[in-house]
Structure formats: structure tokens, C-alpha cells
Design a protein around this motif. Structure first.
Motif, mmCIF file in Angstrom:
data_model
loop_
_atom_site.group_PDB
_atom_site.id
_atom_site.type_symbol
_atom_site.label_atom_id
_atom_site.label_comp_id
_atom_site.label_asym_id
_atom_site.label_seq_id
_atom_site.Cartn_x
_atom_site.Cartn_y
_atom_site.Cartn_z
ATOM 1 N N HIS A 16 0.814 -1.215 0.000
ATOM 2 C CA HIS A 16 0.000 0.000 0.000
ATOM 3 C C HIS A 16 0.846 1.263 0.000
ATOM 4 C CE1 HIS A 16 0.034 1.493 4.270
ATOM 5 N NE2 HIS A 16 0.467 0.262 4.478
ATOM 6 N N TYR A 17 2.045 1.232 0.550
ATOM 7 C CA TYR A 17 2.915 2.404 0.516
ATOM 8 C C TYR A 17 3.462 2.627 -0.895
ATOM 9 C CZ TYR A 17 3.202 2.666 5.626
ATOM 10 O OH TYR A 17 2.919 2.802 6.968
ATOM 11 N N GLU A 54 -8.680 -1.457 10.457
ATOM 12 C CA GLU A 54 -9.726 -2.005 9.590
ATOM 13 C C GLU A 54 -10.234 -0.928 8.629
ATOM 14 O OE1 GLU A 54 -14.096 -4.135 10.002
ATOM 15 O OE2 GLU A 54 -12.738 -4.139 11.719
ATOM 16 N N GLY A 55 -10.362 -1.310 7.374
ATOM 17 C CA GLY A 55 -10.888 -0.409 6.361
ATOM 18 C C GLY A 55 -9.851 0.491 5.703
ATOM 19 N N THR A 56 -8.590 0.439 6.156
ATOM 20 C CA THR A 56 -7.548 1.249 5.537
ATOM 21 C C THR A 56 -6.833 0.433 4.467
ATOM 22 O OG1 THR A 56 -5.822 0.579 7.116
ATOM 23 C CG2 THR A 56 -7.181 2.522 7.693
ATOM 24 N N SER A 57 -6.060 1.104 3.613
ATOM 25 C CA SER A 57 -5.330 0.402 2.548
ATOM 26 C C SER A 57 -4.259 -0.529 3.102
ATOM 27 C CB SER A 57 -4.710 1.401 1.577
ATOM 28 O OG SER A 57 -3.792 2.249 2.244
ATOM 29 N N GLY A 64 -2.812 -4.999 0.701
ATOM 30 C CA GLY A 64 -1.974 -3.828 0.914
ATOM 31 C C GLY A 64 -0.998 -3.964 2.062
ATOM 32 N N TRP A 65 -1.271 -4.866 2.979
ATOM 33 C CA TRP A 65 -0.435 -5.056 4.170
ATOM 34 C C TRP A 65 0.836 -5.839 3.852
ATOM 35 C CZ3 TRP A 65 0.680 -9.621 6.980
ATOM 36 C CH2 TRP A 65 1.224 -9.432 8.255
#
Length: 137
Positions: A16-17, A54-57, A64-65
Motif C-alpha cells: 500500500h505504501y 480495519e478499512g484502511t489500505s 496492501g499489508w
């Protein structure tokens, strides 16, 4: 320097970064070159994975993690999970690095990233030599 005297900490290596960067291909190539150079020098590689809400990229255990596929961890590399912008805060990273004789940390982080800035200050406060902050393509 022995293998563990220097560690390269990859602070923003999760999908995600990097995938959010407009220059992702060039950036991932540059970071891959830095990783390869660190391996060839015999440095310890530490991949920091930030647990996201929760709910983030970067939500923990989502696509994304995970570590960006161009920056795969290999045998002998370490993974550390962190929750605050400081990779040393509550992660056991300091204890781990000290147990392996690490005295110098090099940081690979995105320009202006909070993780890079905060972790740099903590590493210096803990007595590590931070002799290079690598960040862009």
C-alpha cells in the motif's frame, strides 16, 4: 563489519505504501537495488510491517499489508510488526537488533514519511548510528 553490525530497515516496503506512489516502477527498482547491495554487503535486512486499522489500505492481513513483491524477504531476513510510526515502539526491534550485535541502522523509507522521521529519531536516541537514510528513486 560483520554480518549483523549493520541492518537495513525497510520501513515503507508494504504494497500500500509503494503502489500509491506515482513513480512506483522506478521506486521499486531503486529500492530493490538498495536491498541487493545490502545483501551483498552482508547486512541484516529487517522488513517492518505496520499493522493497519480495519478499512484502511494497509489493513492487517490484506493485500496492501503484505511486503511489495519486488522486495521479497529471503532466508535470514527478519520481519517485525509494528503499530506506531516508531518501528522501535513496542515491537521488540531494539532487543532483537542488540541481540544480533547491530550498531548501525540504515533506513529505507519514503520521502517525508512519518515512519522514517520518527524511527530515525528513536534509533539515534537508542544509541544506534544512523549513517544513511535512503528514500527515493
Amino acid at each position: 563489519m560483520n554480518r549483523t553490525a549493520t541492518a537495513l530497515l525497510l520501513l515503507n516496503a508494504q504494497r500500500h505504501y509503494l503502489e500509491d506512489q506515482p513513480d512506483e516502477p522506478a521506486l521499486s527498482r531503486a529500492w530493490r537495488a538498495q536491498v541487493q547491495a545490502a545483501r551483498e554487503a552482508g547486512h541484516l535486512l529487517v522488513f517492518v510491517q505496520w499493522d493497519g486499522h480495519e478499512g484502511t489500505s494497509g489493513e492487517t492481513f490484506t493485500r496492501g499489508w503484505v511486503i511489495h513483491p519486488d522486495l521479497r524477504a529471503e532466508a535470514g531476513d527478519l520481519r517485525v510488526r509494528a503499530t506506531s510510526p516508531d518501528a522501535f515502539d513496542g515491537s521488540g526491534l531494539d532487543t532483537l537488533l542488540r541481540s544480533l550485535g547491530v550498531q548501525v541502522v540504515e533506513l529505507l523509507a519514503l520521502p517525508g514519511s512519518e515512519e522514517g522521521e520518527v524511527t530515525t529519531r528513536s534509533a539515534q536516541a537508542l544509541g544506534y548510528t544512523v549513517n544513511l537514510v535512503l528514500s527515493q528513486a
